[in-house]
Design a protein around this motif. Structure first.
Motif, PDB file in Angstrom:
ATOM      1  N   ASN A  58       0.942  -1.228   0.126  1.00  0.00           N
ATOM      2  CA  ASN A  58       0.052  -0.016  -0.192  1.00  0.00           C
ATOM      3  C   ASN A  58       0.910   1.313  -0.155  1.00  0.00           C
ATOM      4  N   LEU A  59       1.866   1.286   0.816  1.00  0.00           N
ATOM      5  CA  LEU A  59       2.675   2.281   0.964  1.00  0.00           C
ATOM      6  C   LEU A  59       3.553   2.653  -0.124  1.00  0.00           C
ATOM      7  N   ILE A  60       4.030   1.453  -1.004  1.00  0.00           N
ATOM      8  CA  ILE A  60       4.654   1.691  -2.187  1.00  0.00           C
ATOM      9  C   ILE A  60       3.699   2.380  -3.299  1.00  0.00           C
ATOM     10  N   ALA A  67       3.043  10.495  -2.583  1.00  0.00           N
ATOM     11  CA  ALA A  67       3.074  10.872  -1.354  1.00  0.00           C
ATOM     12  C   ALA A  67       4.475  11.086  -1.177  1.00  0.00           C
ATOM     13  N   ASP A  68       4.442  11.957  -0.101  1.00  0.00           N
ATOM     14  CA  ASP A  68       6.035  12.521   0.257  1.00  0.00           C
ATOM     15  C   ASP A  68       6.325  12.171   1.740  1.00  0.00           C
ATOM     16  N   SER A  69       5.422  11.471   2.449  1.00  0.00           N
ATOM     17  CA  SER A  69       5.581  11.134   3.639  1.00  0.00           C
ATOM     18  C   SER A  69       4.450   9.938   4.043  1.00  0.00           C
ATOM     19  N   VAL A  70       4.610   8.988   4.825  1.00  0.00           N
ATOM     20  CA  VAL A  70       3.772   7.922   4.946  1.00  0.00           C
ATOM     21  C   VAL A  70       3.434   7.537   6.573  1.00  0.00           C
ATOM     22  N   LEU A  71       2.261   7.089   6.760  1.00  0.00           N
ATOM     23  CA  LEU A  71       1.936   7.066   8.268  1.00  0.00           C
ATOM     24  C   LEU A  71       1.774   5.503   8.354  1.00  0.00           C
ATOM     25  N   GLN A  72       2.505   5.254   9.363  1.00  0.00           N
ATOM     26  CA  GLN A  72       2.623   3.860   9.853  1.00  0.00           C
ATOM     27  C   GLN A  72       2.606   3.437  11.449  1.00  0.00           C
ATOM     28  N   ALA A  73       1.597   2.608  11.982  1.00  0.00           N
ATOM     29  CA  ALA A  73       1.609   2.397  13.452  1.00  0.00           C
ATOM     30  C   ALA A  73       2.891   2.101  13.986  1.00  0.00           C
ATOM     31  N   GLY A  74       3.377   2.195  15.202  1.00  0.00           N
ATOM     32  CA  GLY A  74       4.485   1.900  15.877  1.00  0.00           C
ATOM     33  C   GLY A  74       4.333   1.488  17.042  1.00  0.00           C
ATOM     34  N   GLN A  90      12.887   1.823   5.705  1.00  0.00           N
ATOM     35  CA  GLN A  90      14.163   1.734   5.096  1.00  0.00           C
ATOM     36  C   GLN A  90      14.158   1.065   3.509  1.00  0.00           C
ATOM     37  N   ILE A  91      12.982   0.099   3.321  1.00  0.00           N
ATOM     38  CA  ILE A  91      13.007  -0.077   2.187  1.00  0.00           C
ATOM     39  C   ILE A  91      12.423   0.788   0.988  1.00  0.00           C
ATOM     40  N   LEU A  92      11.506   1.773   1.617  1.00  0.00           N
ATOM     41  CA  LEU A  92      11.049   2.697   0.497  1.00  0.00           C
ATOM     42  C   LEU A  92      12.310   3.571   0.349  1.00  0.00           C
ATOM     43  N   HIS A  93      13.006   3.879   1.335  1.00  0.00           N
ATOM     44  CA  HIS A  93      14.233   4.520   0.809  1.00  0.00           C
ATOM     45  C   HIS A  93      15.242   3.965  -0.117  1.00  0.00           C
ATOM     46  N   ASP A  94      15.490   2.804  -0.162  1.00  0.00           N
ATOM     47  CA  ASP A  94      16.143   1.840  -0.959  1.00  0.00           C
ATOM     48  C   ASP A  94      15.454   1.806  -2.239  1.00  0.00           C
ATOM     49  N   LEU A  95      13.996   1.843  -2.459  1.00  0.00           N
ATOM     50  CA  LEU A  95      13.487   1.962  -3.513  1.00  0.00           C
ATOM     51  C   LEU A  95      13.611   3.445  -4.233  1.00  0.00           C
ATOM     52  N   TYR A  97      12.161   6.070  -2.696  1.00  0.00           N
ATOM     53  CA  TYR A  97      11.374   7.098  -2.137  1.00  0.00           C
ATOM     54  C   TYR A  97      11.697   7.969  -1.013  1.00  0.00           C
ATOM     55  N   ASP A  98      12.044   9.150  -1.325  1.00  0.00           N
ATOM     56  CA  ASP A  98      12.740   9.726   0.116  1.00  0.00           C
ATOM     57  C   ASP A  98      11.501  10.612   0.814  1.00  0.00           C
ATOM     58  N   ILE A  99      11.012   9.446   1.472  1.00  0.00           N
ATOM     59  CA  ILE A  99       9.651   9.760   2.308  1.00  0.00           C
ATOM     60  C   ILE A  99      10.091  10.028   3.713  1.00  0.00           C
ATOM     61  N   GLU A 100       9.197  10.639   4.289  1.00  0.00           N
ATOM     62  CA  GLU A 100       9.408  10.947   5.891  1.00  0.00           C
ATOM     63  C   GLU A 100       8.322   9.876   6.286  1.00  0.00           C
ATOM     64  N   MET A 101       8.922   9.113   7.152  1.00  0.00           N
ATOM     65  CA  MET A 101       7.926   7.927   7.916  1.00  0.00           C
ATOM     66  C   MET A 101       7.318   8.720   9.518  1.00  0.00           C
ATOM     67  N   LEU A 102       5.884   8.909   9.447  1.00  0.00           N
ATOM     68  CA  LEU A 102       5.280   9.291  10.377  1.00  0.00           C
ATOM     69  C   LEU A 102       4.672   8.327  11.094  1.00  0.00           C
ATOM     70  N   THR A 103       4.928   8.233  12.384  1.00  0.00           N
ATOM     71  CA  THR A 103       4.688   7.137  13.128  1.00  0.00           C
ATOM     72  C   THR A 103       3.929   7.515  14.495  1.00  0.00           C
TER      73      THR A 103
END
Ligand code: SF4
Length: 373
Positions: A58-60, A67-74, A90-95, A97-103
């Protein structure tokens, strides 16, 4: 900010409402499909649980939509959930996507952490606006769940199969699109009345099957391959305690006030499991014990390799409470025909079990300790 979210049942509806009210752009990825799952499987570490793979997919897809940031539970739970945000980032960065992870933390500081996150992504909106948006979002969640509770009953006895589902889909769309909080109650009542007016088999006494297990796969129809719809087609009434509205009420509000709404379930599990094992494992054992006398059977839905549910699955056959349990393990290898065959066999078994006391009166004691897995 363009915030991407993963799917989990209808959770996108309250999120879309909250973000819209606060003027923040939310990127809702397309509903989960085989492509979503394939993306997650391709890039996730082998052996991770289905919710990780699916939400990664979904996030990909949200990143593909900009999307420039993504939301995930932590949080600091005792299962893999605590790694989701870090590893997916980390996976999204490796792919690329220079996103910010919002948790936000679902194990501690739940309500405060979530509200603070909303304040941040909404460009420091005033608290009054945040609370009002949050309230509206949660009210939509509760409305959807109230309609779904009626759907569970109606699906089993509707004369024209599929009608309740059609009404449910219409209600989801109407509630999603609703922009006036004041009209929510009226819309909810209208749909519940519509369900009440449907042609039903009034003489039917449907089997009652409890659905328990890990919250994501229980509440996400793509993950469980529309388990509840399929049970409805077989004339089974679904009984379930897990709803997102209840989870938010218990975990975000009552828990913050020191009220433990799961106490009854945990107490029931105590003779067999005395502590939290992460995820919903403790609750799964408690639910089986608690509802053994009320339901005809239980379906335990769990992601393959889910540690908490594996613990629960292994405890269930040894409880003295006698009720058949069918465990369905969900992963990318699961195919619908296989699941349907197992459901049909399980439902046949439950029908037989209901009839059996009349056929063999006095022999009930022989069956009390059996479980079916
Ligand atoms: S409860 Fe199970 S499926 Fe859910 S995150 Fe934890 S290990 Fe994965």
């Amino acid at each position: 900010m363009r915030v991407g979210i993963p799917h989990a049942g209808n959770i996108y509806i309250p999120l879309r409402t909250i973000f819209k009210e606060l003027g923040t752009e939310l990127v809702v990825p397309p509903p989960s499909t085989r492509r979503t799952l394939d993306l997650g499987v391709r890039y996730a570490p082998e052996g991770t649980c289905l919710p990780f793979k699916l939400t990664l997919g979904n996030l990909i897809e949200a990143c593909e939509l900009g999307a420039d940031s993504v939301l995930q539970a932590g949080g600091i739970g005792i299962c893999r959930l605590s790694y989701y945000a870090k590893v997916q980032k980390q996976i999204l960065h490796d792919l690329g996507y220079d996103i910010e992870m919002l948790t936000f933390d679902v194990s501690q500081n739940k309500l405060v952490g979530l509200l603070q996150l909303i304040k941040r992504v909404s460009n420091n909106s005033p608290w009054s606006k945040i609370i009002s948006a949050f309230h509206f979002g949660l009210a939509k969640l509760a409305a959807l769940d109230n309609i779904e509770k009626v759907i569970h009953k109606v699906r089993a006895v509707e004369l024209e199969k599929g009608t309740a589902n059609k009404i449910f889909k219409e209600s989801i769309k109407a509630i999603d699109e609703l922009s006036e909080h004041a009209a929510l109650k009226k819309i909810t009542t209208e749909y519940i009345e519509k369900l009440g007016q449907m042609a039903k088999d009034d003489r039917a006494d449907p089997l009652k099957v409890g659905i328990i297990g890990e919250i994501f796969v229980v509440l996400d129809p793509f993950s469980n391959m529309d388990l509840e719809v399929e049970l409805g087609k077989l004339g089974v009434e679904v009984k379930r305690s897990l709803f997102f509205s209840q989870w938010t009420k218990f975990s975000l509000f009552l828990n913050s006030l020191g009220i433990d709404e799961w106490k009854r379930v945990h107490k029931a599990a105590m003779p067999y499991l005395k502590r939290d094992v992460g995820g919903d494992g403790w609750e799964s054992v408690g639910e089986k014990v608690l509802h053994a006398k009320e339901y005809d059977g239980i379906i335990h839905v769990a992601p393959f390799t889910c540690m908490p549910e594996t613990v629960a699955q292994n405890i269930m056959p040894s409880t003295k409470e006698d009720i058949p349990v069918l465990t369905i393990l969900c992963d990318e290898q699961m195919a619908k025909p296989g699941m349907l065959t197992r459901l049909e066999a399980f439902v046949d078994l439950l029908k037989f079990r209901r009839r059996r006391p009349k056929l063999t009166s006095g022999t009930r004691g022989n069956r009390e300790n059996l479980s079916w897995h």
